[in-house]
Structures are given as C-alpha cells and as structure tokens.
Design an enzyme around this catalytic site. Structure first.
Site, PDB file in Angstrom:
ATOM      1  N   ARG A 104     -59.407 -18.952 -39.163  1.00 36.27           N
ATOM      2  CA  ARG A 104     -59.806 -19.345 -40.354  1.00 36.27           C
ATOM      3  C   ARG A 104     -58.649 -19.267 -41.184  1.00 36.27           C
ATOM      4  NH1 ARG A 104     -64.419 -17.888 -44.482  1.00 36.27           N
ATOM      5  NH2 ARG A 104     -63.604 -15.727 -44.182  1.00 36.27           N
ATOM      6  N   ASP A 200     -66.423  -8.958 -42.805  1.00 34.63           N
ATOM      7  CA  ASP A 200     -65.718  -9.480 -41.774  1.00 34.63           C
ATOM      8  C   ASP A 200     -65.831  -8.985 -40.480  1.00 34.63           C
ATOM      9  OD1 ASP A 200     -62.834 -11.099 -41.500  1.00 34.63           O
ATOM     10  OD2 ASP A 200     -63.513 -10.180 -39.972  1.00 34.63           O
TER      11      ASP A 200
HETATM   12  N1  URA Z   1     -67.017 -14.409 -41.470  1.00 34.97           N
HETATM   13  C1  URA Z   1     -66.979 -13.310 -41.607  1.00 34.97           C
HETATM   14  O1  URA Z   1     -66.697 -12.480 -40.730  1.00 34.97           O
HETATM   15  N2  URA Z   1     -67.776 -12.858 -42.721  1.00 34.97           N
HETATM   16  C2  URA Z   1     -68.223 -13.621 -43.318  1.00 34.97           C
HETATM   17  O2  URA Z   1     -69.083 -13.135 -44.527  1.00 34.97           O
HETATM   18  C3  URA Z   1     -67.862 -15.005 -43.384  1.00 34.97           C
HETATM   19  C4  URA Z   1     -67.274 -15.238 -42.413  1.00 34.97           C
END
Ligand code: URA
Length: 209
Positions: A104, A200
């Site tokens: 991301r 995360d």
């Molecule tokens: N990815 C993650 O690891 N946690 C989140 O809350 C959103 C995306």
C-alpha cells in the site's frame, strides 16, 4: 451477486478479541491468526462438492461420500495474507498456494502489485484469496483483477476483519466473489485503518514496525 458472511462462531469471536488486544505479542498473535484461519477454513469449505464412494465397514459394504477432489488454491495477498495460509492448510492440506504481492502506497493508500506466482492450472481451481484486513478493498480488488487476467474464475475471499467500505467496494468490483469475514467493524479512519480493528496486521504478525 456473491454471498457475504460474517463467520461469528463463538470460538472465532473469542480468538479475534485476543488478537485485537494491543498487548497481545507477536507469538500469540501469529498462533491465534492460525487458529482462526483453521476455523474459517472449516466454514468456507461447507459447499465443497462430494461424490459417492463404496466403502466396506466391518459390517457391510455401503456407499458413502468423499470429497470430489475439486482442485483448490489458496492465494495470500503478501505480506499479511501469509499469516492465514498454514491454518487453512491444516484442513485442506492438498491446496496449492499462489502468491500475490501488493503493497500500500503510504501516501495515496492505493495498492501496487509487485509479484504474482500462481499454480499453472489456476483457471481450473477454486481460489481462496486471503488477507486479514479488508479495509478500502483496494488490494483485494486488484489481486482478484490480476488473477482474472490469468484465467482464474472461481473465487472466495477470506479476511479476519472487514470495514463496510471495503465490503461494498469489493462487491461492486467483483460481484461474483463470495466474501467471508470473522468480523464486520465500524469504519475506516483517515489513515486507512479499520476501527476498532487490530492495527497493522502485517506488523503484528511479523513483529515489524
Ligand atoms: N491494513 C491493516 O493491516 N490494518 C488495517 O486496519 C487496515 C489495513
């Protein structure tokens, strides 16, 4: 339209609360993700096709059921999806494992594809795409796009925690995909994290940060 199911078995809910807790360390987090994934594999395999087989019990010969041997692949979205693979393979050990790497972009929050390695016969397999967090839906949508481009056509998506925004986006982009989550949370915050969520998932699985 594919189905959307929250797999809220009491054992799953209990285990999910453990991994939501910020004080749960890497070792336990990883173990419990594994356990939840096994429980979810049991639920998502409910519609696996069966076939008749003759079996001789100590008493008589009879005809009963066995799995029809439909080919399965589990495809974790790297890196957090890796945490769900072993638990799934506990119940479906013959599944092939494909990998798709997406990260991301921290600024745009958009997923970027950097690695795809699939079993050769991906077009003939029931595919379980796994990623613990369905947040915006961007990674899941892009992963399934990439798999469809390679001929895959039969999908289920499994996550641990989903945001309503992600479910809606995935359903709109890929209405053929069945979605399974252990929990449907409230929302996304301005940083793209699921609320209440668990933080995360990749960092918590691998002890990074
Ligand atoms: N990815 C993650 O690891 N946690 C989140 O809350 C959103 C995306």
């Amino acid at each position: 339209m594919g189905t959307f199911q929250v797999l809220d078995h009491p054992l799953i809910q209990h285990k999910l609360t453990i991994i939501r807790n910020r004080d749960t360390g890497t070792k336990v987090f990883r173990e419990v993700v594994n356990e939840i994934s096994t429980l979810m594999a049991y639920e998502v395999s409910r519609d696996m096709p069966l076939e008749d087989v003759e079996v001789t019990t100590p008493i008589v010969k009879t005809v009963k059921k066995q799995l029809a041997g439909k080919k399965v692949a589990i495809v974790p979205i790297l890196r957090a999806g890796l945490g769900m693979v072993d638990g799934f393979l506990n119940l479906i050990p013959a599944a092939k494992v494909g990998h798709i790497g997406m990260y991301r972009d921290e600024e745009t929050l958009q997923p970027v594809e950097y690695f795809v390695k699939m079993p050769a016969d991906i077009d003939q397999r029931q595919i379980f795409v796994v990623d613990p967090m369905l947040a915006t839906g961007g990674s899941a949508i892009m992963a399934i796009d990439a798999l469809k481009q390679r001929g895959a056509n039969n999908f289920k998506f499994m996550c641990l925690v989903a945001a309503p925004e992600g479910v809606k986006a995935l359903q709109e982009a890929h209405p053929d995909v069945d979605i399974y989550t252990a929990a449907l949370d409230d929302s996304l915050n301005e940083d793209g994290y699921i609320v209440p969520g668990l933080g995360d998932a990749g960092d918590r699985l691998f002890g990074t940060k």
